[in-house]
Design a protein around this motif. Sequence first.
Motif, PDB file in Angstrom:
ATOM      1  N   ASP A 180       0.843  -1.200   0.000  1.00 46.15           N
ATOM      2  CA  ASP A 180       0.000   0.000   0.000  1.00 46.15           C
ATOM      3  C   ASP A 180       0.876   1.247   0.000  1.00 46.15           C
ATOM      4  OD1 ASP A 180       0.913   0.522   2.561  1.00 46.15           O
ATOM      5  OD2 ASP A 180      -0.813  -0.433   3.506  1.00 46.15           O
ATOM      6  N   GLU A 181       0.217   2.385  -0.065  1.00 46.10           N
ATOM      7  CA  GLU A 181       0.945   3.637  -0.254  1.00 46.10           C
ATOM      8  C   GLU A 181       1.769   4.055   0.961  1.00 46.10           C
ATOM      9  OE1 GLU A 181      -2.732   6.621   0.949  1.00 46.10           O
ATOM     10  OE2 GLU A 181      -1.984   6.564  -1.096  1.00 46.10           O
ATOM     11  N   ASP A 182       1.540   3.402   2.093  1.00 41.19           N
ATOM     12  CA  ASP A 182       2.318   3.751   3.281  1.00 41.19           C
ATOM     13  C   ASP A 182       3.590   2.921   3.404  1.00 41.19           C
ATOM     14  OD1 ASP A 182       0.448   5.633   4.017  1.00 41.19           O
ATOM     15  OD2 ASP A 182      -0.772   4.161   5.089  1.00 41.19           O
ATOM     16  N   SER A 183       3.842   2.092   2.412  1.00 37.49           N
ATOM     17  CA  SER A 183       5.014   1.221   2.457  1.00 37.49           C
ATOM     18  C   SER A 183       6.081   1.690   1.476  1.00 37.49           C
ATOM     19  CB  SER A 183       4.629  -0.221   2.069  1.00 37.49           C
ATOM     20  OG  SER A 183       3.719  -0.762   2.992  1.00 37.49           O
ATOM     21  N   GLU A 184       7.311   1.418   1.859  1.00 37.14           N
ATOM     22  CA  GLU A 184       8.411   1.583   0.924  1.00 37.14           C
ATOM     23  C   GLU A 184       9.226   0.301   0.960  1.00 37.14           C
ATOM     24  OE1 GLU A 184      10.609   5.104   1.013  1.00 37.14           O
ATOM     25  OE2 GLU A 184       8.831   6.364   1.317  1.00 37.14           O
ATOM     26  N   SER A 210       7.720   1.011   6.754  1.00 38.72           N
ATOM     27  CA  SER A 210       6.616   1.971   6.733  1.00 38.72           C
ATOM     28  C   SER A 210       7.178   3.331   6.368  1.00 38.72           C
ATOM     29  CB  SER A 210       5.934   2.030   8.100  1.00 38.72           C
ATOM     30  OG  SER A 210       5.343   0.782   8.355  1.00 38.72           O
ATOM     31  N   ARG A 211       6.479   3.991   5.484  1.00 37.51           N
ATOM     32  CA  ARG A 211       6.928   5.297   5.031  1.00 37.51           C
ATOM     33  C   ARG A 211       6.826   6.267   6.214  1.00 37.51           C
ATOM     34  NH1 ARG A 211       6.221   7.980  -0.135  1.00 37.51           N
ATOM     35  NH2 ARG A 211       4.856   6.316  -0.867  1.00 37.51           N
ATOM     36  N   ALA A 225       5.935   9.475   8.295  1.00 36.21           N
ATOM     37  CA  ALA A 225       4.802  10.409   8.166  1.00 36.21           C
ATOM     38  C   ALA A 225       5.246  11.613   7.337  1.00 36.21           C
ATOM     39  CB  ALA A 225       4.338  10.847   9.551  1.00 36.21           C
TER      40      ALA A 225
END
Lengths: 153, 153, 153, 153
Positions: free
Chosen positions: D82-86, D148-149, D151
Motif C-alpha cells: 500500500d501507499e504507506d510502504s516503501e 513503513s513510510r 509520516a
Amino acid sequence: MEDRTQYEQASPVVQKRIQDSFDLQGLMSHLGARITHVGPGRVHIVLPARPEVTQQHGYVHAGATSAVADSAGGYAALTLFDEDSEVLTVEYKINLLAPAAGDHLEAVGTVLKPGRTLTVCQLEVYGVRVDGTRKLVANGQQTLIRISRPAAE
Amino acid sequence: MEDRTQYEQASPVVQKRIQDSFDLQGLMSHLGARITHVGPGRVHIVLPARPEVTQQHGYVHAGATSAVADSAGGYAALTLFDEDSEVLTVEYKINLLAPAAGDHLEAVGTVLKPGRTLTVCQLEVYGVRVDGTRKLVANGQQTLIRISRPAAE
Amino acid sequence: MEDRTQYEQASPVVQKRIQDSFDLQGLMSHLGARITHVGPGRVHIVLPARPEVTQQHGYVHAGATSAVADSAGGYAALTLFDEDSEVLTVEYKINLLAPAAGDHLEAVGTVLKPGRTLTVCQLEVYGVRVDGTRKLVANGQQTLIRISRPAAE
Amino acid sequence: MEDRTQYEQASPVVQKRIQDSFDLQGLMSHLGARITHVGPGRVHIVLPARPEVTQQHGYVHAGATSAVADSAGGYAALTLFDEDSEVLTVEYKINLLAPAAGDHLEAVGTVLKPGRTLTVCQLEVYGVRVDGTRKLVANGQQTLIRISRPAAE
C-alpha cells in the motif's frame, strides 16, 4: 506426485554417467538423497525429510536443502558435456523462502546459460507432501566451471 | 591447531544456549560436526573429513561445506540476541575457492553488521591438516532475520 | 581522510594501465567516479554524492554503489595480470548494509583469491563525511574471469 | 519489440505511485532509464545504450545493468504494497551472462515470493536490438525489505 512424463529424458548413456557420479558422492547417500530425473540441462533430486537432515525446529536444515540444490545444478550442467568433462561449483546463492517442510524435498537444477567454460544454473527446491502438495521453499542461482577429467588413474 | 585463546569467549549462558540449539540440529550430528568456539558475534564449527561428507572426487561436498558455514553464521548472529530470539537464514552466497581438502574443515561465522531485524555475517571455511596447515576453501556472505521465539509449547 | 600511505602502491606501469582502462568506462566518468588508489590486488574508487546518483530518498542509489564496487573489484583483479589480460565480471552479490549517506562513497575492491581463470574479490563500500567519519554501507563478493585481450585492432 | 499487451497492467493509482517514485531517482534519469511497464509484481525498465553507460569495451557497464535490474525488482515489489510502504534493497546477486550489447537493455523485475517483511524478486536483463532481437544478458536474485513510510514531512 508431479507428472514426470512431461520432461524430456536424457539418453541412457548420459543418465548412467550422472547416476554413476552421484553414487560416488558419499554425502548424497548419507543424507538419503536420490536422483529422480535426468533430462538435458535438468536434474531432479529428492531428499526425504528425516531427523538426520533437520535444523533445531524440525524442518530440513538450510545446509541439506542447499546440498541437494547444489548437486542438482551441477548434474544439470554435466548432462550437457561429454564424458571427458567434469563440472565444479564456483559459487552459488540461495534464498530460503519458507520453512523446508514436507515429506520430502525435491531439488530442481536447470541450466540457464551453458558455456564452454562457465555454466549458470537456476536452483529450485520444493517441499512436497504425500498428498502431492508442492511449495517452493528455496530458490537460487549457481555458477559452475567445466574442467577436463584427469586421464584414467 | 590455531591458538583459540586469542578469541573472546561468550558468557557461559550464551555458550550453553548456542550448544543446546546446535544439539537439536539433526543434520549437524549426522554430519559429525561440532562447535569449537562461541564468542560474541563469532562461532566456529569443525567438520571432520569422512567418506560420509564427500563429493565424487573424495573432497568434502560443497553442500556439507555450506551446511557448516551456514550454521556457523546463524549461531554467530544468535550470540548477540537475548534468549527470546531466534534467527533464520534468509539467504547466503558462497564461493568454493579450492577443493575442500584436509583432515577437517573449520567454518567460521562472523557478524559483519548486526541489526534489530536483519543481520549480515561473513562466512569462511578452512581446510585444516593434522599438521596445522590451514587453507581458505570457501568464503561467503549471509543474511539472517531475527524472530521472536514462540512462547513455550 | 584515511591515511593512504599505509597501502602499498602498484608499479607506475600497472597504475597507468588501470587508469587508462578506467578512463574508457563512460559510466564511471558519467557518474563522477575516480580512482584514488591502485595497489597490488587492491583498488579504491571514490564517488561524490551528487543528485545525479541518488535514489528516491536522496541517498546514493544501490545501483551506483554497486557500479563503483564492481569496478573496484575488477581493477583490483586486473592489477595482478599482465598487459595481455582483461577481466570480466562473472557475477557479484552485494548487501546494502546502511543508507549510502556521506559526502562521498569510497569503494574498496580487494582480491581474496587470485586464479589463472577465476579470481574472487571482496567488495566494500564506505560512506565518508567531510569530517572523515567512515561507515561501511555495502559489502559484497565478486567472481571475475580473466580473458586474453584480443590482438590490436 | 515484444508484445506488451500480454502483461497485466497495475491500476492507474499504483502506476502513478511507481512512476512518481522513479522520477525522484536522480540516478535513473541521469542514466537515461525509463519505466516501460508496471504490472502487479512485475516492472520493466529500459536503458538505452549510450556512451554514458559503457565499460571499457563499449558494452553497457555491469554497474548500469545492475542499477536498472535493482530498480526493476524494487518497484516490482512496491506494486504489491500500500501507499504507506516503501521497499529497500537488502541484497542482490547478479550473473552477467553475456556482453550487454544491443540498442537498449530491458530490465525485468518479477516478484518470486512476496512477504510482509521480506520479498524476493527475480531479475532479468535483456539486450534488445532495433530489429527486435532479444538476448538474456544478466540474471539475478534480490531480497527486499518493506518499511513503513515516514509520516509526511
